[in-house]
Design a protein around this motif. Structure first.
Motif, PDB file in Angstrom:
ATOM      1  N   PRO A  22       0.823  -1.217   0.000  1.00  0.00           N
ATOM      2  CA  PRO A  22       0.000   0.000   0.000  1.00  0.00           C
ATOM      3  C   PRO A  22       0.855   1.265   0.000  1.00  0.00           C
ATOM      4  O   PRO A  22       2.029   1.239   0.375  1.00  0.00           O
ATOM      5  CB  PRO A  22      -0.801  -0.118   1.304  1.00  0.00           C
ATOM      6  CG  PRO A  22       0.075  -0.938   2.202  1.00  0.00           C
ATOM      7  CD  PRO A  22       0.765  -1.926   1.297  1.00  0.00           C
ATOM      8  N   VAL A  23       0.249   2.363  -0.414  1.00  0.00           N
ATOM      9  CA  VAL A  23       0.947   3.650  -0.536  1.00  0.00           C
ATOM     10  C   VAL A  23       0.648   4.502   0.698  1.00  0.00           C
ATOM     11  O   VAL A  23      -0.479   4.510   1.213  1.00  0.00           O
ATOM     12  CB  VAL A  23       0.501   4.379  -1.821  1.00  0.00           C
ATOM     13  CG1 VAL A  23       1.145   5.750  -1.918  1.00  0.00           C
ATOM     14  CG2 VAL A  23       0.852   3.540  -3.047  1.00  0.00           C
ATOM     15  N   TYR A  24       1.656   5.228   1.159  1.00  0.00           N
ATOM     16  CA  TYR A  24       1.482   6.085   2.339  1.00  0.00           C
ATOM     17  C   TYR A  24       0.573   7.272   2.020  1.00  0.00           C
ATOM     18  O   TYR A  24       0.553   7.763   0.880  1.00  0.00           O
ATOM     19  CB  TYR A  24       2.846   6.585   2.821  1.00  0.00           C
ATOM     20  CG  TYR A  24       3.734   5.463   3.288  1.00  0.00           C
ATOM     21  CD1 TYR A  24       3.603   4.921   4.554  1.00  0.00           C
ATOM     22  CD2 TYR A  24       4.695   4.918   2.434  1.00  0.00           C
ATOM     23  CE1 TYR A  24       4.407   3.873   4.970  1.00  0.00           C
ATOM     24  CE2 TYR A  24       5.508   3.865   2.838  1.00  0.00           C
ATOM     25  CZ  TYR A  24       5.352   3.348   4.106  1.00  0.00           C
ATOM     26  OH  TYR A  24       6.138   2.301   4.512  1.00  0.00           O
ATOM     27  N   PRO A  25      -0.155   7.759   3.019  1.00  0.00           N
ATOM     28  CA  PRO A  25      -1.054   8.894   2.764  1.00  0.00           C
ATOM     29  C   PRO A  25      -0.274  10.197   2.556  1.00  0.00           C
ATOM     30  O   PRO A  25       0.768  10.419   3.180  1.00  0.00           O
ATOM     31  CB  PRO A  25      -1.908   8.961   4.040  1.00  0.00           C
ATOM     32  CG  PRO A  25      -1.069   8.317   5.094  1.00  0.00           C
ATOM     33  CD  PRO A  25      -0.261   7.252   4.397  1.00  0.00           C
ATOM     34  N   LYS A  26      -0.788  11.037   1.693  1.00  0.00           N
ATOM     35  CA  LYS A  26      -0.147  12.326   1.419  1.00  0.00           C
ATOM     36  C   LYS A  26      -0.055  13.166   2.690  1.00  0.00           C
ATOM     37  O   LYS A  26       0.895  13.947   2.866  1.00  0.00           O
ATOM     38  CB  LYS A  26      -0.930  13.078   0.351  1.00  0.00           C
ATOM     39  CG  LYS A  26      -0.353  14.431  -0.021  1.00  0.00           C
ATOM     40  CD  LYS A  26      -1.162  15.085  -1.119  1.00  0.00           C
ATOM     41  CE  LYS A  26      -0.589  16.459  -1.478  1.00  0.00           C
ATOM     42  NZ  LYS A  26      -0.696  17.416  -0.350  1.00  0.00           N
ATOM     43  N   ASP A  27      -1.014  13.014   3.587  1.00  0.00           N
ATOM     44  CA  ASP A  27      -1.011  13.792   4.819  1.00  0.00           C
ATOM     45  C   ASP A  27       0.238  13.524   5.656  1.00  0.00           C
ATOM     46  O   ASP A  27       0.716  14.410   6.363  1.00  0.00           O
ATOM     47  CB  ASP A  27      -2.271  13.472   5.631  1.00  0.00           C
ATOM     48  CG  ASP A  27      -2.452  14.401   6.816  1.00  0.00           C
ATOM     49  OD1 ASP A  27      -2.238  15.628   6.651  1.00  0.00           O
ATOM     50  OD2 ASP A  27      -2.790  13.920   7.910  1.00  0.00           O
ATOM     51  N   LEU A  28       0.783  12.320   5.562  1.00  0.00           N
ATOM     52  CA  LEU A  28       1.999  12.010   6.300  1.00  0.00           C
ATOM     53  C   LEU A  28       3.134  12.916   5.856  1.00  0.00           C
ATOM     54  O   LEU A  28       3.854  13.499   6.684  1.00  0.00           O
ATOM     55  CB  LEU A  28       2.371  10.542   6.088  1.00  0.00           C
ATOM     56  CG  LEU A  28       3.741  10.110   6.614  1.00  0.00           C
ATOM     57  CD1 LEU A  28       3.815  10.269   8.126  1.00  0.00           C
ATOM     58  CD2 LEU A  28       4.034   8.659   6.203  1.00  0.00           C
ATOM     59  N   VAL A  29       3.302  13.064   4.552  1.00  0.00           N
ATOM     60  CA  VAL A  29       4.376  13.904   4.018  1.00  0.00           C
ATOM     61  C   VAL A  29       4.127  15.368   4.358  1.00  0.00           C
ATOM     62  O   VAL A  29       5.060  16.111   4.705  1.00  0.00           O
ATOM     63  CB  VAL A  29       4.511  13.697   2.508  1.00  0.00           C
ATOM     64  CG1 VAL A  29       5.472  14.694   1.901  1.00  0.00           C
ATOM     65  CG2 VAL A  29       4.964  12.279   2.206  1.00  0.00           C
ATOM     66  N   ASP A  30       2.893  15.797   4.294  1.00  0.00           N
ATOM     67  CA  ASP A  30       2.573  17.186   4.640  1.00  0.00           C
ATOM     68  C   ASP A  30       2.926  17.472   6.100  1.00  0.00           C
ATOM     69  O   ASP A  30       3.483  18.535   6.423  1.00  0.00           O
ATOM     70  CB  ASP A  30       1.088  17.462   4.402  1.00  0.00           C
ATOM     71  CG  ASP A  30       0.716  17.465   2.934  1.00  0.00           C
ATOM     72  OD1 ASP A  30       1.624  17.626   2.088  1.00  0.00           O
ATOM     73  OD2 ASP A  30      -0.482  17.301   2.627  1.00  0.00           O
ATOM     74  N   GLN A  31       2.611  16.540   6.986  1.00  0.00           N
ATOM     75  CA  GLN A  31       2.904  16.725   8.410  1.00  0.00           C
ATOM     76  C   GLN A  31       4.412  16.727   8.672  1.00  0.00           C
ATOM     77  O   GLN A  31       4.917  17.527   9.475  1.00  0.00           O
ATOM     78  CB  GLN A  31       2.228  15.625   9.230  1.00  0.00           C
ATOM     79  CG  GLN A  31       0.712  15.655   9.214  1.00  0.00           C
ATOM     80  CD  GLN A  31       0.137  16.805  10.018  1.00  0.00           C
ATOM     81  OE1 GLN A  31       0.817  17.414  10.846  1.00  0.00           O
ATOM     82  NE2 GLN A  31      -1.130  17.115   9.776  1.00  0.00           N
ATOM     83  N   LEU A  32       5.143  15.859   7.988  1.00  0.00           N
ATOM     84  CA  LEU A  32       6.596  15.822   8.170  1.00  0.00           C
ATOM     85  C   LEU A  32       7.255  17.081   7.614  1.00  0.00           C
ATOM     86  O   LEU A  32       8.197  17.614   8.210  1.00  0.00           O
ATOM     87  CB  LEU A  32       7.177  14.580   7.497  1.00  0.00           C
ATOM     88  CG  LEU A  32       6.778  13.243   8.125  1.00  0.00           C
ATOM     89  CD1 LEU A  32       7.311  12.080   7.289  1.00  0.00           C
ATOM     90  CD2 LEU A  32       7.296  13.146   9.556  1.00  0.00           C
ATOM     91  N   ALA A  33       6.771  17.549   6.489  1.00  0.00           N
ATOM     92  CA  ALA A  33       7.315  18.784   5.928  1.00  0.00           C
ATOM     93  C   ALA A  33       7.062  19.962   6.861  1.00  0.00           C
ATOM     94  O   ALA A  33       7.905  20.866   6.982  1.00  0.00           O
ATOM     95  CB  ALA A  33       6.699  19.051   4.555  1.00  0.00           C
ATOM     96  N   ALA A  34       5.934  19.949   7.534  1.00  0.00           N
ATOM     97  CA  ALA A  34       5.568  21.060   8.412  1.00  0.00           C
ATOM     98  C   ALA A  34       6.492  21.165   9.622  1.00  0.00           C
ATOM     99  O   ALA A  34       6.679  22.266  10.160  1.00  0.00           O
ATOM    100  CB  ALA A  34       4.115  20.904   8.870  1.00  0.00           C
ATOM    101  N   ILE A  35       7.070  20.047  10.071  1.00  0.00           N
ATOM    102  CA  ILE A  35       7.938  20.105  11.253  1.00  0.00           C
ATOM    103  C   ILE A  35       9.419  20.124  10.883  1.00  0.00           C
ATOM    104  O   ILE A  35      10.275  20.159  11.769  1.00  0.00           O
ATOM    105  CB  ILE A  35       7.660  18.931  12.211  1.00  0.00           C
ATOM    106  CG1 ILE A  35       8.042  17.592  11.571  1.00  0.00           C
ATOM    107  CG2 ILE A  35       6.204  18.932  12.667  1.00  0.00           C
ATOM    108  CD1 ILE A  35       8.051  16.428  12.547  1.00  0.00           C
ATOM    109  N   SER A  36       9.739  20.122   9.594  1.00  0.00           N
ATOM    110  CA  SER A  36      11.137  20.165   9.156  1.00  0.00           C
ATOM    111  C   SER A  36      11.614  21.616   9.087  1.00  0.00           C
ATOM    112  O   SER A  36      10.840  22.508   8.741  1.00  0.00           O
ATOM    113  CB  SER A  36      11.283  19.504   7.782  1.00  0.00           C
ATOM    114  OG  SER A  36      10.897  18.146   7.837  1.00  0.00           O
ATOM    115  N   PRO A  37      12.900  21.880   9.380  1.00  0.00           N
ATOM    116  CA  PRO A  37      13.389  23.259   9.387  1.00  0.00           C
ATOM    117  C   PRO A  37      13.520  23.871   7.995  1.00  0.00           C
ATOM    118  O   PRO A  37      13.634  25.079   7.848  1.00  0.00           O
ATOM    119  CB  PRO A  37      14.756  23.139  10.062  1.00  0.00           C
ATOM    120  CG  PRO A  37      15.187  21.733   9.776  1.00  0.00           C
ATOM    121  CD  PRO A  37      13.929  20.926   9.804  1.00  0.00           C
TER     122      PRO A  37
END
Length: 250
Positions: A22-37
């Motif tokens: 299965p493919v990971y949800p796009k929301d996961l990447v959005d959340q990780l990008a939001a906490i990256s510097p």
């Protein structure tokens, strides 16, 4: 430890991994990008065929995606912003202080974590994010779920490698020596036909080990029983995997 000295449970089934995982949800990447510097560079370790890597490339200028299995890298999904390379997670080969985010999806339980965490500290920019991501327990809607759970928990349970326990406890038993934070609950959701479910089960390391030990394929009996209860094999049923995350800052 050499570059080939790792527990390789997936090279043999790399093509099936591409077709049926299965493919990971796009929301996961959005959340990780939001906490990256920043969003200049991400490192996706144990990338497999690049399922998460290509999603990260939608939010990061460059994604370095590594996997110890050259067979997995050979099956990886091409993307103009993803650079794939066969390399161990503990030896990324990237410059010091060059990465905004480090991810390990469905692979942290295979790593030499002390060496990996030392590598993370080396390549991470100040306050870079790190995420260990896994999914283990899954459910299919309707009366077929007990059949699936029995196959997972009983039929092939003795053949899972010992590291599987870390997946089942959501990586809570793994050391995580970083400033930890949390993200909202997320779930992988797909609508699968009968053949999709059977194909996914065939990618399990426990199934491959059972085939070798027993000399027969346990999926055959499972597929027959599942087909009896599924009905029209073209009918799609909702399949869910809750994600488990260990997320923090370096």
């Amino acid at each position: 430890m050499t570059s080939t000295d790792f527990k390789d449970h997936f090279s043999q089934g790399s093509a099936g991994y591409v077709a049926h995982r299965p493919v990971y949800p796009k929301d996961l990447v959005d959340q990780l990008a939001a906490i990256s510097p920043g969003h200049a560079r991400a490192l996706d370790c144990g990338c497999g065929n690049g399922q998460l890597s290509v999603l990260l490339a939608e939010r990061f200028d460059r994604v370095d995606a590594t996997d110890a299995s050259a067979a997995q890298i050979a099956e990886a999904q091409a993307h103009p912003h993803v650079r794939y390379r066969a390399a161990r997670a503990e030896e990324s080969g990237l410059p010091d202080a060059s990465v905004d985010l480090v991810t390990v999806a469905q692979a942290a339980h295979w790593l030499d974590l002390d060496a990996f965490y030392a590598e993370v500290r080396r390549v991470a920019r100040p306050d870079a994010a790190i995420a260990l991501i896994t999914y283990g327990l899954w459910h299919v809607e309707g009366d077929v779920d007990p059949i699936i759970q029995h196959f997972y928990r009983r039929t092939v349970a003795p053949y899972w490698p010992p590291e599987r326990r870390h997946v089942e406890d959501g990586y809570r038993s793994l050391p995580f020596p970083f400033r930890e934070t949390s993200l909202p609950p997320m779930t992988i959701n797909v609508d699968w036909r009968l053949e999709d479910v059977i194909g996914y089960v065939g990618t399990w390391s426990a199934v491959r080990a059972a085939r070798q030990t027993l000399g027969v394929d346990p999926v055959d009996a499972f597929a027959a029983e599942l087909a009896e209860h599924w009905g029209d094999p073209a009918v799609r049923r909702r399949v869910r995997w809750p994600l488990s995350l260990r997320v923090g800052h370096v």
